[in-house]
Design a protein around this motif. Structure first.
Motif, mmCIF file in Angstrom:
data_model
loop_
_atom_site.group_PDB
_atom_site.id
_atom_site.type_symbol
_atom_site.label_atom_id
_atom_site.label_comp_id
_atom_site.label_asym_id
_atom_site.label_seq_id
_atom_site.Cartn_x
_atom_site.Cartn_y
_atom_site.Cartn_z
ATOM 1 N N THR A 82 80.704 72.902 -69.010
ATOM 2 C CA THR A 82 79.341 72.450 -68.726
ATOM 3 C C THR A 82 78.978 71.358 -69.736
ATOM 4 O O THR A 82 79.714 71.132 -70.710
ATOM 5 N N PRO A 83 77.876 70.649 -69.544
ATOM 6 C CA PRO A 83 77.472 69.651 -70.551
ATOM 7 C C PRO A 83 77.342 70.239 -71.950
ATOM 8 O O PRO A 83 77.698 69.602 -72.938
ATOM 9 N N GLN A 84 76.846 71.478 -72.030
ATOM 10 C CA GLN A 84 76.715 72.120 -73.339
ATOM 11 C C GLN A 84 78.100 72.415 -73.940
ATOM 12 O O GLN A 84 78.321 72.248 -75.146
ATOM 13 N N LYS A 111 86.002 74.313 -65.908
ATOM 14 C CA LYS A 111 85.376 73.034 -66.232
ATOM 15 C C LYS A 111 84.222 73.283 -67.189
ATOM 16 O O LYS A 111 83.434 74.217 -67.007
ATOM 17 N N PHE A 120 81.133 77.272 -69.545
ATOM 18 C CA PHE A 120 82.087 76.926 -68.484
ATOM 19 C C PHE A 120 81.434 77.119 -67.125
ATOM 20 O O PHE A 120 80.603 78.009 -66.940
ATOM 21 N N GLU A 121 81.857 76.266 -66.187
ATOM 22 C CA GLU A 121 81.473 76.457 -64.800
ATOM 23 C C GLU A 121 82.503 77.366 -64.143
ATOM 24 O O GLU A 121 83.688 77.061 -64.112
ATOM 25 N N GLU A 138 78.746 82.682 -75.435
ATOM 26 C CA GLU A 138 77.662 82.203 -74.573
ATOM 27 C C GLU A 138 76.383 82.997 -74.829
ATOM 28 O O GLU A 138 75.278 82.440 -74.818
ATOM 29 N N GLN A 189 75.488 78.515 -70.999
ATOM 30 C CA GLN A 189 76.752 78.685 -70.295
ATOM 31 C C GLN A 189 77.675 77.557 -70.702
ATOM 32 O O GLN A 189 77.298 76.385 -70.671
#
Length: 348
Positions: free
Chosen positions: A64-66, A62, A54-55, A46, A52
């Motif tokens: 992230t969009p990236q 979960k 992961f959330e 990261e 980022q």
């Protein structure tokens, strides 16, 4: 992204395993490292990407969009590396090789020559699948595809194997009972199609016969079936210079007309880019091309006894087609007498 700016490999492995399992613990178990090591590698990735991935805070990680954008590319890269590594470890002349091939070419050309390949490479076990589906090109379960088509398939290695010429073929028995003296006589025969009808239309257009009345027609899924139907006297099929040559040489089929046309498509050898240089794939492809070169491929010998030329010396399509069919080498004497009488008749 240039090669010098790629993220480090270990953080990518940690990210891919964690995203696939949805768990740092499961990823650590798979990679045989500690939970803390996985977390450290993900944070390092990261930081390198400045995003980022992961959330945090949920019971299950979960993306992230990236992270969701990155995962498919990373997963495919690791799959390709694993597949290529396995290929490198395969011995040159041993192992399993799966080949899909056009049904007619497989039955009438490849299988009769299998012993030649086996003699050269006795430790290669072949799995042969009769298919002309280009979807196999992207299947990891298939090594080589021999296809009949346009040759414009994407994201794979392709090489033209050979072009083809097409011409009508029929069994001697059928033509003894129902002669083909001219193209008009095709209306008294069943036309056997190995496609949707385009190839017969091409030949009939070259014979100036598209407007002629047609008799019964049967459509089959591939040229192997239409050729076999012709051998059994079920009608007149279109043969080609590769798959029909052996049947013509054996006298199981004859060529009643002195006219050939180029096929709409051609035979191609293809495979996935990542397997092209695998030794076991390379030896099979090289053998395919070498076998074709050693084959004596000649123009089909028409059964015509004569070609009638007009006064200007040119031969039209209709005149080239107007010729009596060939007869098997062994025939009754009364059939010889009938043929002699027929030869005296002017052919339209």
């Amino acid at each position: 992204m240039t090669q010098g700016r790629l993220p480090p490999l270990n953080p990518l492995r940690a990210f891919e395993a964690t995203a696939r399992h949805g768990s740092v613990t499961a990823a650590a178990r798979e990679l045989n490292v500690t939970h803390g090591a996985i977390s450290h590698q993900i944070k390092a990735l990261e930081a390198t990407l400045d995003v980022q991935l992961f959330e945090r805070g949920a019971q299950r990680l979960k993306l992230t969009p990236q992270g969701a954008l990155l995962l498919p590319t990373v997963s495919k890269a690791f799959e390709d590396i694993a597949a290529t590594t396995a290929l490198i470890k395969r011995p040159t002349t041993s192992g399993e090789l799966t080949v899909t091939c056009v049904p007619a070419l497989l039955s009438l050309w490849l299988i009769p020559r299998m012993n030649q390949f086996t003699e050269q490479y006795p430790d290669i076990r072949l799995t042969l699948i009769a298919s002309n589906e280009s979807d196999h090109l992207h299947s990891s379960d298939v090594d080589v595809c021999v296809l009949y088509g346009h040759g414009n398939w994407a994201d794979c290695w392709i090489r033209l194997w050979t072009t083809l010429k097409l011409f009508p073929v029929a069994s001697p028995t059928l033509l003894n009972m129902r002669p083909l003296r001219s193209v008009r006589d095709l209306r008294n025969h069943v036309l056997l199609h190995g496609d949707d009808g385009r190839e017969w239309n091409t030949w009939l257009a070259a014979a100036d016969a598209t407007e002629h009345a047609r008799g019964a027609q049967h459509f089959m899924s591939d040229a192997r079936l239409s050729t076999e139907a012709a051998v059994y006297g079920q009608g007149v099929a279109l043969g080609d210079t590769i798959t029909a040559s052996h049947l013509i040489a054996k006298g199981e089929l004859i060529v009643p007309f002195d006219l050939t046309v180029p096929a709409n498509n051609a035979f191609y050898v293809a495979c996935r880019n990542e397997v092209r240089n695998a030794p076991i794939v390379k030896v099979f492809i090289d053998w395919l091309f070498a076998s074709l070169e050693t084959d004596t491929i000649t123009e089909p010998q028409t059964s015509a006894r004569r070609i009638i030329r007009p006064r200007n010396g040119k031969v039209s399509a209709q005149e080239r087609l107007a010729s009596p069919p060939s007869i098997p080498t062994t025939r009754p004497k009364r059939l010889d007498r009938a043929l002699k009488r027929r030869a005296k008749i002017d052919i339209r």
